[in-house]
Write a protein that holds these residues in place. Structure first.
Motif, PDB file in Angstrom:
ATOM      1  N   GLU A  54     -21.465  32.964  86.890  1.00 42.08           N
ATOM      2  CA  GLU A  54     -20.318  33.586  85.804  1.00 42.08           C
ATOM      3  C   GLU A  54     -21.202  34.116  85.073  1.00 42.08           C
ATOM      4  O   GLU A  54     -21.305  34.763  83.959  1.00 42.08           O
ATOM      5  CB  GLU A  54     -19.884  32.774  84.894  1.00 42.08           C
ATOM      6  N   GLY A  55     -22.707  33.441  84.875  1.00 44.09           N
ATOM      7  CA  GLY A  55     -23.935  34.238  84.154  1.00 44.09           C
ATOM      8  C   GLY A  55     -23.974  32.906  82.525  1.00 44.09           C
ATOM      9  O   GLY A  55     -24.420  34.016  81.822  1.00 44.09           O
ATOM     10  N   ILE A  56     -23.383  32.122  82.824  1.00 40.82           N
ATOM     11  CA  ILE A  56     -22.322  31.346  81.437  1.00 40.82           C
ATOM     12  C   ILE A  56     -23.748  30.317  81.117  1.00 40.82           C
ATOM     13  O   ILE A  56     -23.681  29.447  80.265  1.00 40.82           O
ATOM     14  CB  ILE A  56     -21.495  31.033  80.846  1.00 40.82           C
ATOM     15  N   CYS A  57     -24.365  29.095  82.127  1.00 37.41           N
ATOM     16  CA  CYS A  57     -24.667  28.073  82.192  1.00 37.41           C
ATOM     17  C   CYS A  57     -26.618  28.319  82.023  1.00 37.41           C
ATOM     18  O   CYS A  57     -27.231  26.878  82.261  1.00 37.41           O
ATOM     19  CB  CYS A  57     -24.670  27.205  83.349  1.00 37.41           C
ATOM     20  N   GLY A  58     -26.875  29.882  82.640  1.00 37.34           N
ATOM     21  CA  GLY A  58     -28.568  29.607  82.838  1.00 37.34           C
ATOM     22  C   GLY A  58     -29.335  28.533  83.827  1.00 37.34           C
ATOM     23  O   GLY A  58     -30.270  28.529  83.870  1.00 37.34           O
ATOM     24  N   SER A  59     -28.292  27.839  84.573  1.00 33.37           N
ATOM     25  CA  SER A  59     -29.528  26.575  85.094  1.00 33.37           C
ATOM     26  C   SER A  59     -29.795  27.606  86.907  1.00 33.37           C
ATOM     27  O   SER A  59     -31.288  27.499  87.174  1.00 33.37           O
ATOM     28  CB  SER A  59     -28.278  26.232  85.955  1.00 33.37           C
ATOM     29  N   CYS A  60     -29.096  28.748  86.517  1.00 32.14           N
ATOM     30  CA  CYS A  60     -30.030  29.774  87.948  1.00 32.14           C
ATOM     31  C   CYS A  60     -31.562  30.760  88.097  1.00 32.14           C
ATOM     32  O   CYS A  60     -31.217  31.288  88.645  1.00 32.14           O
ATOM     33  CB  CYS A  60     -29.507  30.425  88.542  1.00 32.14           C
ATOM     34  N   SER A  61     -32.258  29.890  86.694  1.00 33.96           N
ATOM     35  CA  SER A  61     -33.237  30.943  85.724  1.00 33.96           C
ATOM     36  C   SER A  61     -34.234  31.036  87.174  1.00 33.96           C
ATOM     37  O   SER A  61     -35.026  29.811  87.972  1.00 33.96           O
ATOM     38  CB  SER A  61     -34.084  29.697  84.844  1.00 33.96           C
TER      39      SER A  61
END
Length: 272
Positions: free
Chosen positions: A82-89
């Protein structure tokens, strides 16, 4: 005589090219950075071919399909979608989170790429973000910056006032809310030529300094967080503005200016 050597992971070699799926016409070529610091191998670029007719619509779906059906050793990080955790950077074709703006990697659609394009996927690179494996980097430096001052201290004896009972100017409330939307993904560091974390740090400082609850510890907070940022090995800011452009939440450079002012005043106050 001085011998200069590049670090091992500075030279990327050609990796494995996997077979194209048989009978597929709608195929996307994806090249992925592979590296394990624990072995003696240089990083490499592996080439995969994804059947888009049997894949979900997002770039993250392609990565999941590659891991589940082609190479289970591929390592990447994901969580919320959802674009809120930042983990997929990660870098997509040389840009943090890909060519679209104000989104994270997990929100990037495959339709953003043209037929015949090759998609390059790489991890964020910065001295303060060491690679753990493949596309996963260690961003705990951000956690330590937050721990050094990104909080408020309150008395929870039962007499604590509700935050909504404290009048706050709407302009300040809006700016604090905007700063608080920072997800700590690290795109600002990855895109900065100096690997500066000042956009991240300034957002975390501003979300408190603009509100009454954050004022009592404002001086201590800005000094501690900036000093911790320097200790982590991040570079300094030279106002190129690339961080604001690539930030998936549109964090403003005004936060850096505010942090610099607060840091100056706090430093002068301490020296009196």
């Amino acid at each position: 005589m001085v011998e200069l050597r590049l670090p091992k992971n500075s030279r990327v070699t050609e990796g494995i090219t996997w077979e194209k799926p048989s009978g597929s016409e709608n195929v996307q070529e994806v090249r992925i950075y592979r590296y394990n610091p624990e072995d003696s191998e240089n990083p490499r670029l592996d080439t995969f071919f994804v059947d888009l007719d049997k894949c979900g619509p997002m770039i993250l779906d392609a990565l999941i399909k590659i891991k589940n059906e082609i190479d289970p050793t591929l390592t990447f990080r994901r969580s919320c979608r959802e674009g809120i955790c930042g983990s997929c950077s990660m870098f997509i074709n040389g840009e943090p989170h890909g060519p679209d703006k104000l989104i994270t990697t997990c929100q990037l659609h495959m339709r953003r790429f043209k037929d015949g394009d090759t998609i390059y996927i790489e991890p964020f690179r910065a001295r303060a973000f060491p690679i753990i494996k493949d596309l996963v980097v260690d961003r705990t430096a951000f956690d330590r910056i937050q721990q050094s001052g990104g909080f408020i201290s309150i008395n929870t004896s039962g007499n604590t006032l509700d935050a909504n009972t404290i009048p706050i100017e709407k302009e300040n409330a809006d700016k604090a809310f905007d700063a608080a939307t920072c997800i700590g993904c690290g795109a600002c560091v990855a895109t900065c030529k100096n690997s500066s974390a000042m956009l991240f740090a300034s957002a975390k400082i501003s979300q408190f300094s603009l509100l009454p609850q954050g004022q009592p510890e404002a001086k201590e907070r800005v000094l501690n967080m900036v000093n911790q940022m320097d200790l982590e090995g991040f570079g300094n800011c030279t106002n190129t503005g690339a961080c604001e452009v690539e930030c998936p939440k549109g964090i403003s450079l005004e936060n850096i200016a505010r942090m610099n002012r607060d840091y100056l005043f706090a430093s002068l106050s301490n020296n009196k």
